[in-house]
Enzyme design. Structure first.
Site, PDB file in Angstrom:
ATOM      1  CE  LYS A   1       7.476   3.934  -7.852  1.00 39.90           C
ATOM      2  NZ  LYS A   1       6.997   2.553  -7.855  1.00 39.90           N
TER       3      LYS A   1
ATOM      4  CD  GLN B   1       5.031   0.548  -5.488  1.00 39.67           C
ATOM      5  OE1 GLN B   1       5.016   1.542  -6.197  1.00 39.67           O
ATOM      6  NE2 GLN B   1       6.140  -0.096  -5.186  1.00 39.67           N
TER       7      GLN B   1
ATOM      8  CG  ASP C   1       6.698   0.079 -13.441  1.00 39.05           C
ATOM      9  OD1 ASP C   1       7.584   0.944 -13.291  1.00 39.05           O
ATOM     10  OD2 ASP C   1       5.953  -0.315 -12.527  1.00 39.05           O
TER      11      ASP C   1
END
Ligand code: NAP
Length: 280
Positions: free
Chosen positions: A49, A93, A116
């Site tokens: 990422k 994460q 997200d």
């Protein structure tokens, strides 16, 4: 033979375009990624990422906290990022260590910085027919890929296997919003093949080899979200690609299908959040 839904090609096109858009911004968006613990797979995902962000001119900050970090301490860290005007988007994460309540952590992210799209606020908007600040990355990437190949979902029977919060649940709502008829299957579904045989579009997000060609009708569109390593260490998807690609009309490969689209969507989300924050 099925047409390949090429996630790498679309990723390269979308990220090249996004890079140009980022170059024109007066300041740069910043993506903050919070990693708790030392899980090797999570470290690889986080580094990927970071690399993707840097390649297109998005700043990235990785905050790696020790595995014994408490929930309160982690929420404090996220609050700092929420309050930092330099930080555009925040991602925690997953998975988190077992002593931490994942939902409490996700919901401590400001929904306007929720890279997200996993906060209950953004899910609530999505599931009540409103527009969330951003859409979850994997479902968004799948729809971008289908759109690229001009696959119209309206009126189609779309069967999704898997009901996780990161794939199946939000994807089902996003596909319903495209006026498809949606069926969601999971580990307790009876007669799975009987259902998948009625699919115009099959999307499988399980993580084991589960889809054979005799479970599908001819010309079905097949999207394989699953990723796992087989006994030889090779990366595989849920679908028997070799045989299913002989009867499907379109199919995603693994790797090179949905995976590249997920990271692309994260970059798109970061820039969308930046634009939203700078319009207020
Ligand atoms: P997950 O949370 O473990 O969910 C798996 C789902 O599959 C569950 O809903 C489970 O049902 C269902 N399932 C398990 N065995 C089944 C069976 N025999 N028949 C029918 N359904 C079954 O996993 P996830 O996080 O959604 O990820 C799914 C897969 O996609 C994994 O391989 C993951 O690595 C991959 N993935 C890929 C990307 C990408 O970018 N390509 C992104 C996200 C995830 P229950 O709910 O009943 O347990």
């Amino acid at each position: 033979m099925a047409i390949i839904l090429d996630g790498k090609k679309l990723r390269d096109k979308l990220l090249a375009d996004l890079k140009l858009r980022v170059e024109k911004l007066s300041t740069k968006p910043t993506l903050a990624v919070v990693l708790v613990g030392e899980d090797p797979a999570s470290k690889i995902y986080v580094n990927n990422k970071k690399k993707a962000a840097e390649n297109i001119g998005i700043n990235s900050i990785i905050i790696n906290l020790p595995s014994f970090t408490g929930e309160t301490e982690l929420i404090q860290k996220i609050e700092e990022l929420n309050n930092d005007p330099q930080v555009t988007a925040i991602l925690v994460q997953l998975p988190l260590p077992k002593h931490i309540n994942k939902n409490n952590i996700i919901n401590s992210i400001n929904p306007k910085k929720d890279a997200d799209g996993f906060t209950t606020a953004n899910f609530g908007l999505l599931f009540s027919g409103q527009k969330p600040y951003v859409y979850p990355c994997t479902p968004k990437g799948i729809l971008l890929l289908l759109d690229e190949y001009e696959i119209n979902l309206e009126g189609k029977h779309v069967v999704i296997i898997g009901r996780s919060n990161i794939v199946g649940r939000p994807l089902s709502q996003m596909i319903l919003d495209r006026n498809a008829t949606v069926t969601i299957c999971h580990s307790r579904t009876q007669n799975l093949a009987g259902i998948t045989k009625t699919a115009d579009v099959l999307i499988s997000a399980v993580g084991e080899k589960i889809i054979e060609e005799n479970m599908l009708k001819s010309d079905c569109i097949v999207v394989d979200v699953g990723i796992f390593k087989d006994e030889t260490g090779k990366t595989r998807g849920d679908v028997d690609f070799e045989n299913v690609s002989k009867i499907a009309s379109y199919i995603t490969p693994v790797p090179g299908g949905v995976g590249p689209m997920t990271i692309t969507s994260l970059m798109l989300n970061t820039v969308e959040l930046y634009n939203m924050q700078h319009c207020d």
